[in-house]
Design a protein around this motif. Structure first.
Motif, PDB file in Angstrom:
ATOM      1  N   ASN A   1      33.821 -22.442 -22.749  1.00 35.47           N
ATOM      2  CA  ASN A   1      35.033 -22.927 -22.079  1.00 35.47           C
ATOM      3  C   ASN A   1      36.031 -23.484 -23.076  1.00 35.47           C
ATOM      4  N   SER A  28      27.732 -22.897 -22.505  1.00 32.81           N
ATOM      5  CA  SER A  28      28.782 -22.775 -21.498  1.00 32.81           C
ATOM      6  C   SER A  28      29.973 -23.665 -21.841  1.00 32.81           C
ATOM      7  N   ARG A  29      29.676 -24.926 -22.252  1.00 30.88           N
ATOM      8  CA  ARG A  29      30.754 -25.837 -22.635  1.00 30.88           C
ATOM      9  C   ARG A  29      31.555 -25.281 -23.801  1.00 30.88           C
ATOM     10  N   ILE A  42      21.708 -23.702 -22.761  1.00 34.14           N
ATOM     11  CA  ILE A  42      22.599 -22.892 -21.927  1.00 34.14           C
ATOM     12  C   ILE A  42      23.835 -23.700 -21.543  1.00 34.14           C
ATOM     13  N   ASN A  43      23.628 -24.966 -21.168  1.00 39.95           N
ATOM     14  CA  ASN A  43      24.762 -25.823 -20.808  1.00 39.95           C
ATOM     15  C   ASN A  43      25.727 -25.977 -21.973  1.00 39.95           C
ATOM     16  N   ALA A  53      22.594 -16.234 -16.477  1.00 45.19           N
ATOM     17  CA  ALA A  53      21.168 -15.993 -16.666  1.00 45.19           C
ATOM     18  C   ALA A  53      20.738 -15.119 -15.507  1.00 45.19           C
ATOM     19  N   GLN A  83      17.596 -25.191 -20.886  1.00 45.30           N
ATOM     20  CA  GLN A  83      18.697 -25.466 -19.972  1.00 45.30           C
ATOM     21  C   GLN A  83      19.829 -26.163 -20.714  1.00 45.30           C
TER      22      GLN A  83
END
Lengths: 195, 130
Positions: free
Chosen positions: B31, B27-28, B23-24, B4, B20
């Motif tokens: 990955n 990201s997970r 976004i988390n 960000a 948030q």
């Protein structure tokens, strides 16, 4: 051993197995006035937090690699014991070629047997009956898999905290830039109004 | 990796807890997507190796075949080796299928999240691979 407490971010964990959670900031201005930090100090604090998270992440990744190597090892041992057990009744000997040194193999003739020796580590090898060996190896496998699951969950939690911290740093920085722009515009506007 | 970043105008962009969390989650998923790619690669390799092994077995005409169990090569009768290879192939192919399915699901979840996040943040967020 995680504790949860009601925080502005909606009842999330405040820490997980020693890893502190990154608190989500609803509003940058409120956060800065409440904590009494100026933007640079806040940025420095969060940058340091980010570094600490990275260190923990390296450690966890190393542990994960170890476990991921251990699990196939245990599965191979289980396979060998199962093969020996399957041969038990037949009375046939099992011929096996094994590596003595790199590129050099030797042949072993494995007679019917009731017991196997398991390498436990630390220069210790114990003799077990086939059933006991299977039970022990299965137990080790279950433990390793369970540890891996917990580790993966830890890593996910950690990555979430890293993301929250990165977003916080970006927001504090943006807020700071915005404030400076506003301060620059206002004096000029006053000067223009005066003249 | 996604980041960000500040928009060029430095304008105040409200980030809610829901944003948030999105976004988390992204990201997970990202990955997991990369891990899946590696797992799929090694599963495919294993499948190919087993296929080759099966073919070699058909061509070979020995009665006793050396089959790797753990760290040793055990001398097993041909039929037993054939059965074992078949079983291993089936298990590997099944797990490969499951991995591919998971990958498809993750890709679609990621593109849905991208839509939501880009709609809110437009230029202020970067969700592409670098």
């Amino acid at each position: 051993m995680s504790s949860s407490s009601p925080s502005g971010s909606g009842g999330e964990l405040t820490e997980r197995r020693g890893i502190p959670a990154a608190k989500f900031i609803q509003d940058v201005e409120t956060y800065l006035s409440q904590s009494g930090l100026d933007p640079n100090s806040a940025l420095a604090f969060h940058q340091e937090r980010l570094q600490q998270y990275k260190v923990v992440e390296m450690k966890l990744l190393a542990q994960q690699r170890d476990l991921q190597a251990k699990i196939p090892d245990i599965e191979k041992c289980l396979e060998v014991v199962a093969t020996l057990e399957a041969r038990k009744g037949t009375g046939e000997a099992l011929l096996a070629d094994f590596e003595v040194s790199e590129g050099i193999y030797s042949r072993a003739c494995i007679e019917d047997t009731d017991s196997v020796c398991l390498w436990l580590g630390a220069n210790v090898m114990l003799e077990y009956s086939c059933d006991e060996a299977t039970a022990l190896l299965k137990n080790n496998l279950e433990n390793a898999k369970a540890s891996l699951e917990v580790l993966v969950a830890d890593l996910q939690f950690l990555r979430d905290q890293v993301t929250v911290t990165q977003v916080t740093i970006a927001r504090v920085y943006n807020w700071d830039v915005h404030q400076r722009r506003v301060k620059q515009v206002t004096p000029t506007a006053i000067a223009a109004a005066d003249s | 990796m996604c980041g960000a970043q500040g928009s060029k105008s430095g304008s105040e962009m409200e980030v809610t807890w829901e944003d948030q969390q999105n976004i988390n989650t992204f990201s997970r998923l990202n990955n997991r997507f990369h891990d899946l790619d590696d797992e799929i690669k090694s599963a495919k390799e294993k499948c190919d190796n087993l296929e080759d092994a099966g073919n070699e077995l058909i061509l070979a005409d020995e009665e006793m075949v050396r089959f790797q169990i753990g760290e040793v090569f055990a001398h097993l009768p041909r039929d037993e080796v054939e059965t074992r290879i078949e079983d291993m192939k089936e298990a590997t192919c099944k797990s490969l299928e499951k991995l591919e399915e998971e990958k498809v699901s993750i890709v679609s979840q990621m593109s849905a999240l991208k839509k939501v996040l880009y709609a809110k943040f437009k230029d202020s967020i970067n969700l592409e691979e670098d």
